[in-house]
Design a protein around this motif. Structure first.
Motif, PDB file in Angstrom:
ATOM      1  N   HIS A  86     -55.517   3.092 -29.383  1.00  0.00           N
ATOM      2  CA  HIS A  86     -55.832   4.073 -30.433  1.00  0.00           C
ATOM      3  C   HIS A  86     -55.907   5.460 -29.813  1.00  0.00           C
ATOM      4  CE1 HIS A  86     -60.171   5.119 -29.797  1.00  0.00           C
ATOM      5  NE2 HIS A  86     -60.279   3.916 -29.282  1.00  0.00           N
ATOM      6  N   ASP A 111     -62.180   7.022 -23.761  1.00  0.00           N
ATOM      7  CA  ASP A 111     -62.054   6.419 -25.100  1.00  0.00           C
ATOM      8  C   ASP A 111     -61.307   7.366 -26.024  1.00  0.00           C
ATOM      9  OD1 ASP A 111     -62.378   4.960 -27.398  1.00  0.00           O
ATOM     10  OD2 ASP A 111     -64.521   5.321 -27.582  1.00  0.00           O
ATOM     11  N   ASN A 112     -60.021   7.355 -26.186  1.00  0.00           N
ATOM     12  CA  ASN A 112     -59.124   6.446 -25.533  1.00  0.00           C
ATOM     13  C   ASN A 112     -57.848   7.197 -25.149  1.00  0.00           C
ATOM     14  OD1 ASN A 112     -58.020   4.020 -24.568  1.00  0.00           O
ATOM     15  ND2 ASN A 112     -57.131   3.567 -26.557  1.00  0.00           N
ATOM     16  N   GLU A 154     -59.180   4.123 -35.427  1.00  0.00           N
ATOM     17  CA  GLU A 154     -59.892   2.984 -34.847  1.00  0.00           C
ATOM     18  C   GLU A 154     -61.388   3.220 -34.940  1.00  0.00           C
ATOM     19  OE1 GLU A 154     -61.990   0.691 -31.659  1.00  0.00           O
ATOM     20  OE2 GLU A 154     -61.897   2.836 -31.968  1.00  0.00           O
ATOM     21  N   GLU A 155     -61.774   4.481 -34.674  1.00  0.00           N
ATOM     22  CA  GLU A 155     -63.200   4.828 -34.644  1.00  0.00           C
ATOM     23  C   GLU A 155     -63.845   4.723 -36.029  1.00  0.00           C
ATOM     24  OE1 GLU A 155     -64.668   5.121 -31.905  1.00  0.00           O
ATOM     25  OE2 GLU A 155     -63.371   6.045 -30.389  1.00  0.00           O
ATOM     26  N   ASP A 164     -58.060  -0.087 -24.505  1.00  0.00           N
ATOM     27  CA  ASP A 164     -59.064   0.835 -25.034  1.00  0.00           C
ATOM     28  C   ASP A 164     -60.146   1.009 -23.980  1.00  0.00           C
ATOM     29  OD1 ASP A 164     -60.675   2.393 -26.595  1.00  0.00           O
ATOM     30  OD2 ASP A 164     -60.943   0.930 -28.214  1.00  0.00           O
TER      31      ASP A 164
HETATM   32 ZN   LIG Z   1     -62.041   3.254 -28.309  1.00  0.00          ZN
END
Ligand SMILES: [Zn+2]
Length: 308
Positions: free
Chosen positions: A114, A131-132, A163-164, A191
């Protein structure tokens, strides 16, 4: 002078032989992607915001320069979703390209990372280096690698958004998938792969698909960083279970085998201090190289591994 030249000729072949195998992924390029994407310019890459769109452009340009193939003639896979938590609708963009397989073009391995992060709060940029931006940089260099060394099975390069916000990009990719889900052999998800004090990289997913474990264990023996298994189906508590911790969880829900590569949370996780200066360059490049080795091995041996 002549004597020095003679010594030089003597020493070079000796040095040559003692050098380790050349890495397939250039360290300077990996680090350049990570540094760029985690710079303040990208404002923490929060879904739908300017910095996220800019990060998307960065990825698009690379996919295009590596001449990856696109589904439906575009790398962009836009999607919308509603966040019940935020009581708000959002627009996200996955960026998807692929390299066709030489032997099994209709079978796919999805390599994912992501690229979104959590943005800015009270003037502080959450740069999300580990991240990331780390996984995204590895995704880009692997796309470059495979564009020059085509795999046997097609490899899809998926830079997922949102994704978050609850694995939204991966969810959309699988719901509106450009290929049949039954033709996806495996998801490899990256990730947070750029730092760990104990030089440990976790591999999650082999408990669900046991034939994946032995090859990864074997490769781990020759790896300069520590490869650990765990964080799946733990007993008795599920607190440490990473099955749904990142985008691979959505593949798992569709019964697609996955391997997730990532490190333990650190003090800078989801803090404005998750910066480029705190990643471990050597660990990062070795982690990326290991993941590529695993992918290459599985692509080369998939039929052998799955034969009954
Ligand atoms: Zn992540």
């Amino acid at each position: 002078m002549k004597f020095k030249a003679f010594l030089f000729m003597l020493i070079i072949p000796l040095l040559w032989r003692s050098l380790p195998a050349q890495p397939r992924l250039p360290a300077d390029s990996l680090l350049a992607h990570l540094q760029e994407l985690s710079s303040d310019k990208y404002e923490g890459r929060r879904t739908q915001e300017a910095g996220n769109l800019l990060a998307g452009e960065y990825i698009l340009q690379r996919f295009s320069s590596f001449t990856l193939k696109a589904f439906d003639s575009t790398y962009l896979q836009p999607f919308s979703f509603y966040s019940r938590w935020k009581k708000q609708g959002y627009n996200g963009r996955n960026i998807i390209g692929y390299v066709p397989g030489t032997e099994f073009p209709q079978q796919y391995i999805v390599l994912s990372a992501h690229y979104d992060h959590v943005g800015m709060r009270e003037g502080a940029v959450y740069n999300g280096a580990d991240d990331n931006a780390s996984g995204t940089g590895a995704l880009l260099e692997m796309a470059r690698y495979f564009s020059r060394h085509p795999p046997r099975h097609s490899v899809i390069f998926a830079a997922f958004d949102a994704e978050e916000m609850g694995l939204r990009g991966a969810d959309h990719f699988l719901e509106e998938c450009p290929v049949l889900l039954e033709n996806i052999l495996l998801n490899i998800n990256m990730d947070m792969i750029s730092r760990n004090e104990n030089r440990e990289l976790y591999v999650v997913g082999a408990d669900y698909t046991p034939f994946l474990r032995a090859p990864v264990e074997k490769l781990a023996q020759g790896c300069p960083i520590n490869i650990r298994f765990g964080h799946e189906q733990p007993e008795p508590s599920r607190r440490d279970d990473w099955t749904m911790a990142s985008d691979h969880g959505k593949f798992h829900q569709k019964n697609i085998p996955f391997l997730y590569f990532g490190v333990e949370d650190h003090a800078d996780y989801h803090e404005p201090t998750d910066d480029y200066e705190r990643i471990m360059p050597e660990f990062y490049t070795q982690a990326a190289e290991f993941i590529l080795e695993a992918l290459l091995y599985l692509d080369a041996n998939w039929e052998k591994l799955t034969r009954r």
